[in-house]
Enzyme design. Structure first.
Site, PDB file in Angstrom:
ATOM      1  N   TYR A  66      -4.401 -13.579  -1.935  1.00 30.20           N
ATOM      2  CA  TYR A  66      -4.877 -12.185  -1.901  1.00 30.20           C
ATOM      3  C   TYR A  66      -5.522 -11.914  -0.556  1.00 30.20           C
ATOM      4  CZ  TYR A  66      -7.644  -8.014  -2.804  1.00 30.20           C
ATOM      5  OH  TYR A  66      -8.176  -6.761  -2.725  1.00 30.20           O
TER       6      TYR A  66
ATOM      7  N   GLU B 130      -4.183  -3.424   1.037  1.00 27.87           N
ATOM      8  CA  GLU B 130      -4.246  -4.593   0.157  1.00 27.87           C
ATOM      9  C   GLU B 130      -2.879  -5.256   0.081  1.00 27.87           C
ATOM     10  OE1 GLU B 130      -6.493  -5.108  -3.959  1.00 27.87           O
ATOM     11  OE2 GLU B 130      -4.501  -4.269  -4.265  1.00 27.87           O
TER      12      GLU B 130
END
Ligand code: GDP
Ligand code: MN
Length: 387
Positions: free
Chosen positions: A109, A197
């Site tokens: 992530y 993101e």
């Protein structure tokens, strides 16, 4: 404003951030051409909607044949995808992205955002990629590392290495991550993003890094200097009432409760929502009609609130500082006369000429409740919504 995944990946390519090859289509007849241009014999079909959680909701599918890619694209196009982030109404799918599949060795992530606490751009990284980051933050906050960028010197190589080591990357992967992070930082600054993101950022079978998913949120206040990005806007992905509100310069956010709120000033609107909750109900919206509320804007605001079928009662809370309460009362009366109301309305006015305004409302012959105190107004509107 949010971008679709394929639009975000297009920007990633411009900043040398590796992404899988892919072709967006809006008609299933184009699957064959897209698949042919990508090559191979398996393809990923990804619904393009402004939400995450598509994978778990059937919006991301691995197709083992051209027929399957075609049938999945056909199933998704024109459908409504509901994920844990969309609410029950879901979002319409008008485009799908056909991608070359990636063999995934690891899912990481990585995000870039504005950290309000430090007033800096920050990178957030976690080894727990592919998972909902809010869940990781709640259950295992130690798995998330954050670095903040000094705006004077920009993102530093040692900061990229810090994240690379936290990921457990080795050899050439460290340089690859650094290039990705530098690209992200440049993209973030140049396009006035508020969030980028990548979840997941993957290590593929050859050990290379690439962005398998891409999400970009842009700062609405900076859109005036990005005509190219504004062209990517997809209004079908936005709340219709919020779009209508923006047209009338009303700050409106849809919420899930039953009390419609019309307030002037964002702070007073927040306080009004707090009081509604304190007295046992949920607000249906946040709505700031602004300091210079006119009769026309009050009317537009009423229309917006009443177009939400969840609204069981309306609370109007106006402080007459810049505006006079008697003018607001005039506006409310004009609006209610024009729009008509099917649910109870409670009005609380305070400030300049409040008494005159309340008297006008009380003698208007319209079915309006008044209150001169915010607590009483909140209690009244909650009771009326329940009854
Ligand atoms: P999201 O669910 O909306 O966040 O959509 P993602 O683009 O993140 O895809 C969801 C999941 O599908 C990813 O976390 C992967 O596990 C899986 N996935 C997506 N693309 C590929 C691919 O090319 N190969 C493989 N093996 N899995 C994929
Ligand atoms: Mn994702």
């Amino acid at each position: 404003m949010n971008l679709h995944e394929y639009q975000s990946k297009g920007l990633f390519r411009n900043y040398a951030i590796p992404v899988p090859d892919g072709v967006p289509i809006s008609d299933a007849v184009d699957v064959e051409n897209a698949a042919e241009s990508l090559g191979g014999d398996r393809w990923v079909v990804k619904a393009q909607v402004h939400t995450g959680g598509r994978g778990k909701a059937g919006g991301v599918v691995l197709a083992d044949s051209l027929e399957q890619a075609h049938s999945e694209a056909q199933r998704l196009l024109g459908s409504v995808l509901t994920t844990h982030q969309t609410g029950p109404q879901g979002l319409p799918v008008h485009e799908v992205l056909i991608e070359k599949p990636t063999v995934i060795a690891r899912e990481l992530y990585l995000s870039v955002l504005v950290d309000r606490a430090t007033r800096r751009v920050a990178f957030m990284a976690s080894q727990a990629g592919g998972m909902n980051i809010e869940e990781v933050a709640a259950a295992t906050p130690e798995k998330i590392i954050t670095i903040s960028v000094n705006p004077v010197v920009g993102l530093q190589a040692f900061q990229c290495r810090q994240i690379a080591f936290a990921y457990g990357l080795e050899g050439g992967q460290i340089g690859e991550l650094q290039a990705i992070m530098q690209g992200l930082y440049k993209l973030f600054m140049e396009k006035d993003a508020s969030l980028i993101e990548i979840n997941p950022l993957v290590v593929d079978e050859e050990g290379h890094l690439l962005a398998l998913d891409a999400k970009i949120n842009l700062d609405d206040n900076a859109l005036y200097r990005h005509a190219d990005l504004l062209q990517m806007r997809d209004l079908t992905q936005e709340d219709a009432r919020e779009a209508a509100a923006a047209e009338h310069q009303l700050n409106y956010i849809s919420l899930n409760g039953t009390i419609g709120c019309m307030v002037n000033g964002a702070g007073l609107a927040m306080a009004t929502m707090d009081l509604v909750k304190l007295h046992g109900a949920e607000p249906a919206n946040f709505l700031d009609v602004g300091g210079g509320a006119t009769a026309e804007r009050v009317a537009e605001a009423f229309k917006l609130i009443l177009s939400d079928s969840n609204v069981k009662a309306v609370l109007v809370n106006i402080f007459g500082g810049i505006v006079r309460c008697d003018l607001i009362a005039e506006g409310i009366i004009a609006a209610v006369t024009e729009v008509g109301i099917s649910v109870p309305v409670v009005v609380r006015l305070e400030g300049t000429n409040a008494q005159a305004g309340l008297e006008m409302l009380n003698h208007s012959g319209l079915n309006l409740d008044t209150a001169d105190d915010l607590t009483a107004a909140a209690q009244k509107v909650v009771a009326l919504a329940a009854g």
